[in-house]
Design a protein around this motif. Structure first.
Motif, PDB file in Angstrom:
ATOM      1  N   GLU A 175       0.849  -1.184   0.000  1.00 25.86           N
ATOM      2  CA  GLU A 175       0.000   0.000   0.000  1.00 25.86           C
ATOM      3  C   GLU A 175       0.881   1.228   0.000  1.00 25.86           C
ATOM      4  O   GLU A 175       1.839   1.320   0.774  1.00 25.86           O
ATOM      5  CB  GLU A 175      -0.900  -0.020   1.240  1.00 25.86           C
ATOM      6  N   ASN A 176       0.555   2.165  -0.895  1.00 28.20           N
ATOM      7  CA  ASN A 176       1.317   3.407  -0.982  1.00 28.20           C
ATOM      8  C   ASN A 176       0.348   4.539  -1.268  1.00 28.20           C
ATOM      9  O   ASN A 176       0.011   4.797  -2.431  1.00 28.20           O
ATOM     10  CB  ASN A 176       2.386   3.307  -2.068  1.00 28.20           C
ATOM     11  N   GLY A 177      -0.129   5.169  -0.213  1.00 29.48           N
ATOM     12  CA  GLY A 177      -1.052   6.290  -0.378  1.00 29.48           C
ATOM     13  C   GLY A 177      -2.371   5.849  -0.978  1.00 29.48           C
ATOM     14  O   GLY A 177      -3.138   5.120  -0.365  1.00 29.48           O
ATOM     15  N   LEU A 178      -2.623   6.270  -2.200  1.00 24.05           N
ATOM     16  CA  LEU A 178      -3.895   5.998  -2.855  1.00 24.05           C
ATOM     17  C   LEU A 178      -3.900   4.722  -3.685  1.00 24.05           C
ATOM     18  O   LEU A 178      -4.912   4.389  -4.304  1.00 24.05           O
ATOM     19  CB  LEU A 178      -4.268   7.180  -3.766  1.00 24.05           C
ATOM     20  N   LEU A 179      -2.795   4.006  -3.711  1.00 22.48           N
ATOM     21  CA  LEU A 179      -2.660   2.807  -4.531  1.00 22.48           C
ATOM     22  C   LEU A 179      -2.298   1.607  -3.657  1.00 22.48           C
ATOM     23  O   LEU A 179      -1.478   1.719  -2.744  1.00 22.48           O
ATOM     24  CB  LEU A 179      -1.571   3.020  -5.586  1.00 22.48           C
ATOM     25  N   ALA A 180      -2.915   0.479  -3.956  1.00 24.31           N
ATOM     26  CA  ALA A 180      -2.585  -0.763  -3.230  1.00 24.31           C
ATOM     27  C   ALA A 180      -2.631  -1.933  -4.196  1.00 24.31           C
ATOM     28  O   ALA A 180      -3.426  -1.960  -5.136  1.00 24.31           O
ATOM     29  CB  ALA A 180      -3.556  -0.988  -2.078  1.00 24.31           C
ATOM     30  N   THR A 181      -1.750  -2.901  -3.946  1.00 24.06           N
ATOM     31  CA  THR A 181      -1.751  -4.167  -4.672  1.00 24.06           C
ATOM     32  C   THR A 181      -1.943  -5.270  -3.649  1.00 24.06           C
ATOM     33  O   THR A 181      -1.244  -5.321  -2.638  1.00 24.06           O
ATOM     34  CB  THR A 181      -0.418  -4.383  -5.425  1.00 24.06           C
ATOM     35  N   VAL A 182      -2.912  -6.138  -3.909  1.00 21.64           N
ATOM     36  CA  VAL A 182      -3.164  -7.276  -3.035  1.00 21.64           C
ATOM     37  C   VAL A 182      -3.009  -8.532  -3.889  1.00 21.64           C
ATOM     38  O   VAL A 182      -3.696  -8.707  -4.884  1.00 21.64           O
ATOM     39  CB  VAL A 182      -4.576  -7.228  -2.414  1.00 21.64           C
ATOM     40  N   THR A 183      -2.078  -9.390  -3.500  1.00 19.43           N
ATOM     41  CA  THR A 183      -1.806 -10.624  -4.218  1.00 19.43           C
ATOM     42  C   THR A 183      -2.220 -11.797  -3.339  1.00 19.43           C
ATOM     43  O   THR A 183      -1.877 -11.835  -2.157  1.00 19.43           O
ATOM     44  CB  THR A 183      -0.307 -10.713  -4.578  1.00 19.43           C
ATOM     45  N   THR A 184      -2.969 -12.727  -3.941  1.00 19.46           N
ATOM     46  CA  THR A 184      -3.501 -13.849  -3.174  1.00 19.46           C
ATOM     47  C   THR A 184      -3.349 -15.163  -3.944  1.00 19.46           C
ATOM     48  O   THR A 184      -4.068 -15.401  -4.904  1.00 19.46           O
ATOM     49  CB  THR A 184      -5.002 -13.639  -2.866  1.00 19.46           C
ATOM     50  N   PRO A 185      -2.428 -16.027  -3.556  1.00 16.83           N
ATOM     51  CA  PRO A 185      -2.409 -17.376  -4.128  1.00 16.83           C
ATOM     52  C   PRO A 185      -3.719 -18.080  -3.744  1.00 16.83           C
ATOM     53  O   PRO A 185      -4.250 -17.872  -2.650  1.00 16.83           O
ATOM     54  CB  PRO A 185      -1.212 -18.043  -3.463  1.00 16.83           C
ATOM     55  N   TYR A 186      -4.249 -18.905  -4.651  1.00 14.48           N
ATOM     56  CA  TYR A 186      -5.545 -19.522  -4.404  1.00 14.48           C
ATOM     57  C   TYR A 186      -5.639 -20.923  -5.010  1.00 14.48           C
ATOM     58  O   TYR A 186      -4.845 -21.310  -5.861  1.00 14.48           O
ATOM     59  CB  TYR A 186      -6.666 -18.651  -5.000  1.00 14.48           C
TER      60      TYR A 186
ATOM     61  N   GLU B 121     -12.438   5.079   0.149  1.00 18.65           N
ATOM     62  CA  GLU B 121     -12.951   3.738  -0.129  1.00 18.65           C
ATOM     63  C   GLU B 121     -12.089   3.097  -1.214  1.00 18.65           C
ATOM     64  O   GLU B 121     -11.876   3.667  -2.279  1.00 18.65           O
ATOM     65  CB  GLU B 121     -14.405   3.833  -0.596  1.00 18.65           C
ATOM     66  N   TRP B 122     -11.590   1.895  -0.939  1.00 28.67           N
ATOM     67  CA  TRP B 122     -10.768   1.169  -1.902  1.00 28.67           C
ATOM     68  C   TRP B 122     -11.658   0.544  -2.965  1.00 28.67           C
ATOM     69  O   TRP B 122     -12.644  -0.111  -2.638  1.00 28.67           O
ATOM     70  CB  TRP B 122      -9.939   0.088  -1.204  1.00 28.67           C
ATOM     71  N   LYS B 123     -11.297   0.744  -4.230  1.00 23.05           N
ATOM     72  CA  LYS B 123     -12.035   0.177  -5.356  1.00 23.05           C
ATOM     73  C   LYS B 123     -11.064  -0.596  -6.245  1.00 23.05           C
ATOM     74  O   LYS B 123      -9.936  -0.168  -6.473  1.00 23.05           O
ATOM     75  CB  LYS B 123     -12.687   1.281  -6.201  1.00 23.05           C
ATOM     76  N   ILE B 124     -11.530  -1.704  -6.778  1.00 20.34           N
ATOM     77  CA  ILE B 124     -10.729  -2.503  -7.707  1.00 20.34           C
ATOM     78  C   ILE B 124     -10.709  -1.779  -9.045  1.00 20.34           C
ATOM     79  O   ILE B 124     -11.759  -1.399  -9.570  1.00 20.34           O
ATOM     80  CB  ILE B 124     -11.320  -3.917  -7.866  1.00 20.34           C
ATOM     81  N   THR B 125      -9.513  -1.592  -9.580  1.00 19.17           N
ATOM     82  CA  THR B 125      -9.375  -0.958 -10.891  1.00 19.17           C
ATOM     83  C   THR B 125      -8.833  -1.929 -11.933  1.00 19.17           C
ATOM     84  O   THR B 125      -8.950  -1.679 -13.125  1.00 19.17           O
ATOM     85  CB  THR B 125      -8.447   0.267 -10.818  1.00 19.17           C
ATOM     86  N   TYR B 126      -8.253  -3.029 -11.458  1.00 21.80           N
ATOM     87  CA  TYR B 126      -7.659  -4.010 -12.365  1.00 21.80           C
ATOM     88  C   TYR B 126      -7.472  -5.308 -11.596  1.00 21.80           C
ATOM     89  O   TYR B 126      -7.101  -5.300 -10.422  1.00 21.80           O
ATOM     90  CB  TYR B 126      -6.309  -3.495 -12.869  1.00 21.80           C
ATOM     91  N   LEU B 127      -7.746  -6.419 -12.263  1.00 23.96           N
ATOM     92  CA  LEU B 127      -7.561  -7.734 -11.646  1.00 23.96           C
ATOM     93  C   LEU B 127      -6.986  -8.679 -12.687  1.00 23.96           C
ATOM     94  O   LEU B 127      -7.523  -8.807 -13.776  1.00 23.96           O
ATOM     95  CB  LEU B 127      -8.905  -8.271 -11.127  1.00 23.96           C
ATOM     96  N   ILE B 128      -5.878  -9.302 -12.339  1.00 29.98           N
ATOM     97  CA  ILE B 128      -5.269 -10.310 -13.213  1.00 29.98           C
ATOM     98  C   ILE B 128      -5.000 -11.547 -12.367  1.00 29.98           C
ATOM     99  O   ILE B 128      -4.700 -11.447 -11.176  1.00 29.98           O
ATOM    100  CB  ILE B 128      -3.983  -9.784 -13.896  1.00 29.98           C
ATOM    101  N   ASP B 129      -5.152 -12.705 -12.995  1.00 31.71           N
ATOM    102  CA  ASP B 129      -4.850 -13.948 -12.280  1.00 31.71           C
ATOM    103  C   ASP B 129      -4.139 -14.917 -13.205  1.00 31.71           C
ATOM    104  O   ASP B 129      -4.144 -14.764 -14.419  1.00 31.71           O
ATOM    105  CB  ASP B 129      -6.115 -14.591 -11.689  1.00 31.71           C
ATOM    106  N   THR B 130      -3.513 -15.890 -12.582  1.00 34.99           N
ATOM    107  CA  THR B 130      -2.938 -17.012 -13.327  1.00 34.99           C
ATOM    108  C   THR B 130      -3.821 -18.214 -13.043  1.00 34.99           C
ATOM    109  O   THR B 130      -4.469 -18.298 -11.992  1.00 34.99           O
ATOM    110  CB  THR B 130      -1.499 -17.315 -12.879  1.00 34.99           C
ATOM    111  N   ARG B 131      -3.847 -19.131 -14.006  1.00 34.17           N
ATOM    112  CA  ARG B 131      -4.651 -20.359 -13.844  1.00 34.17           C
ATOM    113  C   ARG B 131      -3.856 -21.534 -14.373  1.00 34.17           C
ATOM    114  O   ARG B 131      -3.363 -21.505 -15.500  1.00 34.17           O
ATOM    115  CB  ARG B 131      -5.968 -20.250 -14.610  1.00 34.17           C
TER     116      ARG B 131
END
Length: 152
Positions: free
Chosen positions: A101-112, A136-146
């Motif tokens: 998390e850095n100010g107004l931007l955050a990256t959350v990575t989750t192995p699943y 309020e945190w909003k998702i702006t982009y989501l990428i995953d591996t499968r």
């Protein structure tokens, strides 16, 4: 003197009320709530987690071993969640959270690991990009591996 005491009581009550009713979520809590809505197939809540125009991408390998990148709109994802039959069960088990998390931007990575009707379907890693709009945190982009390999 009574006015000063009354003013102090009002200030303490207002301050206490503001602290106890703070609903601001952290980036991690936002992702956790996203998955709660996902598992409940709650499309109204799912829509509220992302900004308009949010893109979803997925990285996988095709049958020949070539890297494949697919892209969808978040709105299409939400519609697909609503179309899952009621008799089907699905669960995306998150194994950990890595958060930057850095100010107004955050990256959350989750192995699943993803389970459909109780069977392991695939595994991978989600990477959420979030931006803070009006506290309020909003998702702006989501990428995953499968992948279906090494899902232990």
């Amino acid at each position: 003197m009574k006015r000063i005491i009354l003013a102090l009581i009002l200030l303490v009550n207002i301050n206490g009320f503001a602290q106890t009713h703070n609903t601001e979520l952290t980036p991690k809590e936002t992702v956790q709530k996203f998955f709660e809505a996902f598992h409940a197939q709650d499309t109204v809540k799912l829509k509220n987690f992302a900004v308009e125009g949010t893109k979803l991408q997925s990285v996988s390998k095709d049958a020949e071993g070539n890297t494949k990148l697919s892209t969808d709109d978040y709105s299409k994802f939400v519609k697909s969640i609503a179309s899952i039959p009621a008799e089907a069960s699905f669960e995306e088990k998150l194994h950990e959270f890595r958060i930057e998390e850095n100010g107004l931007l955050a990256t959350v990575t989750t192995p699943y690991s993803f389970y459909y009707n109780g069977n392991l379907s695939h595994c991978g890693v989600n990477s959420f990009e979030l931006v803070k709009f009006n506290n309020e945190w909003k998702i702006t982009y989501l990428i995953d591996t499968r992948t279906k390999e090494n899902c232990n």
